[in-house]
Scaffold this motif. Structure first.
Motif, mmCIF file in Angstrom:
data_model
loop_
_atom_site.group_PDB
_atom_site.id
_atom_site.type_symbol
_atom_site.label_atom_id
_atom_site.label_comp_id
_atom_site.label_asym_id
_atom_site.label_seq_id
_atom_site.Cartn_x
_atom_site.Cartn_y
_atom_site.Cartn_z
ATOM 1 N N VAL A 1 -12.593 -43.691 58.886
ATOM 2 C CA VAL A 1 -12.186 -42.671 59.848
ATOM 3 C C VAL A 1 -11.092 -43.231 60.749
ATOM 4 O O VAL A 1 -11.007 -44.439 60.992
ATOM 5 N N GLY A 2 -10.254 -42.311 61.252
ATOM 6 C CA GLY A 2 -9.107 -42.729 62.048
ATOM 7 C C GLY A 2 -9.094 -42.204 63.458
ATOM 8 O O GLY A 2 -8.219 -42.571 64.246
ATOM 9 N N SER A 3 -10.052 -41.346 63.817
ATOM 10 C CA SER A 3 -10.137 -40.859 65.197
ATOM 11 C C SER A 3 -11.547 -40.374 65.466
ATOM 12 O O SER A 3 -12.295 -40.043 64.535
ATOM 13 N N VAL A 4 -11.912 -40.331 66.743
ATOM 14 C CA VAL A 4 -13.202 -39.784 67.172
ATOM 15 C C VAL A 4 -12.965 -38.888 68.381
ATOM 16 O O VAL A 4 -12.070 -39.135 69.192
ATOM 17 N N ALA A 5 -13.769 -37.820 68.490
ATOM 18 C CA ALA A 5 -13.650 -36.888 69.608
ATOM 19 C C ALA A 5 -15.031 -36.379 69.987
ATOM 20 O O ALA A 5 -15.785 -35.899 69.132
ATOM 21 N N TRP A 6 -15.368 -36.477 71.268
ATOM 22 C CA TRP A 6 -16.658 -36.002 71.758
ATOM 23 C C TRP A 6 -16.670 -34.480 71.888
ATOM 24 O O TRP A 6 -15.666 -33.861 72.264
ATOM 25 N N SER A 7 -17.818 -33.884 71.616
ATOM 26 C CA SER A 7 -18.006 -32.460 71.857
ATOM 27 C C SER A 7 -18.044 -32.212 73.359
ATOM 28 O O SER A 7 -18.309 -33.131 74.155
ATOM 29 N N PRO A 8 -17.792 -30.972 73.797
ATOM 30 C CA PRO A 8 -17.787 -30.685 75.236
ATOM 31 C C PRO A 8 -19.096 -31.017 75.942
ATOM 32 O O PRO A 8 -19.086 -31.342 77.133
ATOM 33 N N ASP A 9 -20.212 -30.938 75.221
ATOM 34 C CA ASP A 9 -21.490 -31.253 75.874
ATOM 35 C C ASP A 9 -21.838 -32.733 75.802
ATOM 36 O O ASP A 9 -22.887 -33.160 76.298
ATOM 37 N N GLY A 10 -20.980 -33.540 75.163
ATOM 38 C CA GLY A 10 -21.189 -34.982 75.140
ATOM 39 C C GLY A 10 -22.339 -35.451 74.290
ATOM 40 O O GLY A 10 -22.898 -36.525 74.550
ATOM 41 N N THR A 11 -22.703 -34.707 73.234
ATOM 42 C CA THR A 11 -23.810 -35.121 72.371
ATOM 43 C C THR A 11 -23.393 -35.369 70.930
ATOM 44 O O THR A 11 -24.120 -35.998 70.184
ATOM 45 N N ARG A 12 -22.220 -34.855 70.506
ATOM 46 C CA ARG A 12 -21.765 -35.002 69.125
ATOM 47 C C ARG A 12 -20.376 -35.624 69.090
ATOM 48 O O ARG A 12 -19.586 -35.459 70.028
ATOM 49 N N ILE A 13 -20.104 -36.321 67.998
ATOM 50 C CA ILE A 13 -18.807 -36.961 67.797
ATOM 51 C C ILE A 13 -18.190 -36.404 66.523
ATOM 52 O O ILE A 13 -18.849 -36.351 65.479
ATOM 53 N N LEU A 14 -16.948 -35.996 66.604
ATOM 54 C CA LEU A 14 -16.197 -35.525 65.455
ATOM 55 C C LEU A 14 -15.270 -36.650 65.015
ATOM 56 O O LEU A 14 -14.383 -37.060 65.769
ATOM 57 N N ALA A 15 -15.499 -37.180 63.813
ATOM 58 C CA ALA A 15 -14.712 -38.310 63.301
ATOM 59 C C ALA A 15 -13.919 -37.858 62.085
ATOM 60 O O ALA A 15 -14.505 -37.401 61.096
ATOM 61 N N THR A 16 -12.594 -37.968 62.136
ATOM 62 C CA THR A 16 -11.729 -37.514 61.047
ATOM 63 C C THR A 16 -11.529 -38.637 60.043
ATOM 64 O O THR A 16 -11.164 -39.757 60.412
ATOM 65 N N ALA A 17 -11.769 -38.327 58.765
ATOM 66 C CA ALA A 17 -11.719 -39.326 57.697
ATOM 67 C C ALA A 17 -10.369 -39.290 56.979
ATOM 68 O O ALA A 17 -9.796 -38.219 56.752
ATOM 69 N N TYR A 18 -9.885 -40.472 56.605
ATOM 70 C CA TYR A 18 -8.602 -40.619 55.917
ATOM 71 C C TYR A 18 -8.755 -41.560 54.729
ATOM 72 O O TYR A 18 -9.522 -42.524 54.785
ATOM 73 N N SER A 19 -7.960 -41.285 53.676
ATOM 74 C CA SER A 19 -7.920 -42.182 52.518
ATOM 75 C C SER A 19 -6.936 -43.320 52.731
ATOM 76 O O SER A 19 -6.956 -44.312 52.004
ATOM 77 N N GLY A 20 -6.047 -43.182 53.706
ATOM 78 C CA GLY A 20 -5.064 -44.206 54.037
ATOM 79 C C GLY A 20 -4.599 -43.988 55.459
ATOM 80 O O GLY A 20 -4.845 -42.943 56.075
ATOM 81 N N TYR A 21 -3.892 -44.976 55.996
ATOM 82 C CA TYR A 21 -3.472 -44.888 57.396
ATOM 83 C C TYR A 21 -2.381 -43.829 57.551
ATOM 84 O O TYR A 21 -1.380 -43.846 56.838
ATOM 85 N N PRO A 22 -2.553 -42.888 58.486
ATOM 86 C CA PRO A 22 -1.609 -41.769 58.564
ATOM 87 C C PRO A 22 -0.320 -42.033 59.326
ATOM 88 O O PRO A 22 0.677 -41.339 59.111
ATOM 89 N N ASP A 23 -0.306 -43.025 60.214
ATOM 90 C CA ASP A 23 0.825 -43.186 61.124
ATOM 91 C C ASP A 23 1.849 -44.173 60.583
ATOM 92 O O ASP A 23 1.934 -45.329 61.026
ATOM 93 N N LEU A 24 2.654 -43.714 59.619
ATOM 94 C CA LEU A 24 3.728 -44.521 59.040
ATOM 95 C C LEU A 24 5.067 -43.918 59.421
ATOM 96 O O LEU A 24 5.252 -42.692 59.379
ATOM 97 N N MET A 25 6.022 -44.768 59.793
ATOM 98 C CA MET A 25 7.337 -44.331 60.227
ATOM 99 C C MET A 25 8.411 -44.895 59.308
ATOM 100 O O MET A 25 8.211 -45.926 58.639
ATOM 101 N N GLN A 26 9.572 -44.240 59.313
ATOM 102 C CA GLN A 26 10.714 -44.734 58.556
ATOM 103 C C GLN A 26 11.981 -44.478 59.358
ATOM 104 O O GLN A 26 12.020 -43.617 60.230
#
Length: 398
Positions: free
Chosen positions: A182-207
């Motif tokens: 996973v590459g990020s986490v975000a708490w729910s508004p009530d502070g009981t759940r975490i939303l974690a976004t999954a990636y197959s590779g690192y998304p932040d590449l620049m050129q």
């Protein structure tokens, strides 16, 4: 011979998408006789054939954890204004009304293969013990409303362990072991759940170089997400294909990093877009839904654009900014700032202001501005937001 069989089977099992951790995955080879090899290979093929048959379509794995007891949120929300105009990044808590800078990160660029560069974030977390911030080793952090706990990703850029930290003691309350990185986490508004976004590779590449630097043109490597129930100790995985990349021909497109966020009431999640509307909504199980009626957001965030009393709404970026009435669209105030970020209370907004007469828009810092634009308080020191070492804040309800 036994060790060779075990190690090779485990390597093949890994290619069959077996959950990690079955063995140390280190290849250990030694000399052995050809006769033994024939017998061993036959046995290996038979064993792996049987093993893989039951592993073709693995179900998302839920790893239970001992229940985590979260510390209680404060019974009353502070309303004071806290500033640090002497340090950049800040050394002391920055807060105004109902919102605080709960964390911040500093970005650096690292060269990788193919002439590309990747973005690395170094995170610092609010430390109630000192009233300041402490640098952390984690790949990503997010602080729950109330500033009592943080969710962290252990790993280098991406990770498969999400931890819950008590900010007051700096102790880990527990870890969630995940099957996908996973590459990020975000708490729910009530502070009981975490939303974690999954990636197959690192998304932040620049050129590119200098002013020509831009994200690598490709489809996002996002593959899905976890909904982590912290008190319940579970992590449910759901697949979610990314929106088309920058070069896609669809009307709704997304960038490389497509982190998911929560709706204002926590009943839905959303995926960001680079177009209008700026997000698409789903149930926590991944079913598409219409945007909630009446909800307005600060673009790219889960922060509400509507004032706490529901009367006013923040306008778009660009000096001067404006605030309008929700019902009529009437402009009630203009502000000499670059961006409006979050409501401190019904009459004041945390915003991005610029130094002097704003000769250089990149010389900027956080300010507190009144709705009518007549009052402004500097919250953080101005800094070159386009230069190396610039810090980026995370705003969280206190």
């Amino acid at each position: 011979m036994t060790r060779l069989l075990r190690d090779t089977l485990e390597d093949w099992a890994g290619e069959a998408r077996v959950p990690p951790g079955l063995a140390d995955r280190a290849l250990r080879r030694r000399t052995w006789r050809p006769y033994g090899a024939a017998v061993l290979v036959a046995a290996m093929i038979a064993a792996v054939a049987v093993f893989v048959t039951g592993q073709r379509e693995p179900e998302p794995v839920v790893r239970p954890l001992n229940n985590i007891t979260l510390p209680p949120r404060p019974s009353s929300v502070p309303t004071d204004v806290r500033t640090d105009v002497e340090h950049s990044p800040p050394a002391k808590l920055i807060a105004a009304g109902r919102m605080a800078v709960s964390a911040y990160y500093v970005t650096t660029l690292e060269p990788v293969a193919g002439g590309q560069q990747r973005v690395r974030r170094t995170w610092s977390l609010y430390d109630p013990r000192t009233g300041g911030y402490e640098q952390t080793p984690y790949a990503w952090v997010d602080v729950a409303p109330g500033l009592q706990v943080a969710a962290v990703i252990e790993g280098d850029l991406l990770g498969r362990r999400v931890g819950v930290m008590d900010l007051n003691t700096r102790q880990m309350l527990g870890w969630f072991e995940l099957e996908h990185s996973v590459g990020s986490v975000a708490w729910s508004p009530d502070g009981t759940r975490i939303l974690a976004t999954a990636y197959s590779g690192y998304p932040d590449l620049m050129q590119g170089e200098g002013d020509q630097m831009a994200p690598v043109m490709r489809d996002s490597p996002r593959i899905g997400y976890y909904v982590i129930d912290v008190p319940g100790g579970t992590a449910d995985y759901h697949e979610l294909e990314p929106l088309p990349g920058f070069h896609g021909d669809a009307q709704i497109t997304g960038g490389n990093r497509q982190d998911l966020g929560w709706s204002l009431d926590g009943t839905l999640i959303w995926s960001p877009t680079t177009t209008t509307p700026d997000r698409l909504f789903y149930t926590p199980d991944g079913e598409s839904r219409d945007a909630p009626e009446g909800e307005r957001y600060r673009r790219g965030t889960s922060l509400p654009a509507t004032s706490p009393d529901g009367r006013l709404v923040l306008g778009r970026d660009g000096m001067p900014t404006k605030i309008t009435e929700v019902g009529t669209g009437k402009i009630v105030g203009r502000q000499q700032v670059l961006q409006l970020h979050a409501w401190a209370d019904d009459e004041n907004v945390i915003a991005l202001g610029c130094a002097g007469k704003c000769e250089n828009e990149f010389d900027n810092g956080l300010v507190l501005v009144s709705v009518d634009g007549s009052r402004m308080t500097q919250l953080a020191a101005n800094r070159d937001s386009n230069g190396g070492g610039a810090w980026r804040w995370i705003l969280t309800p206190r």
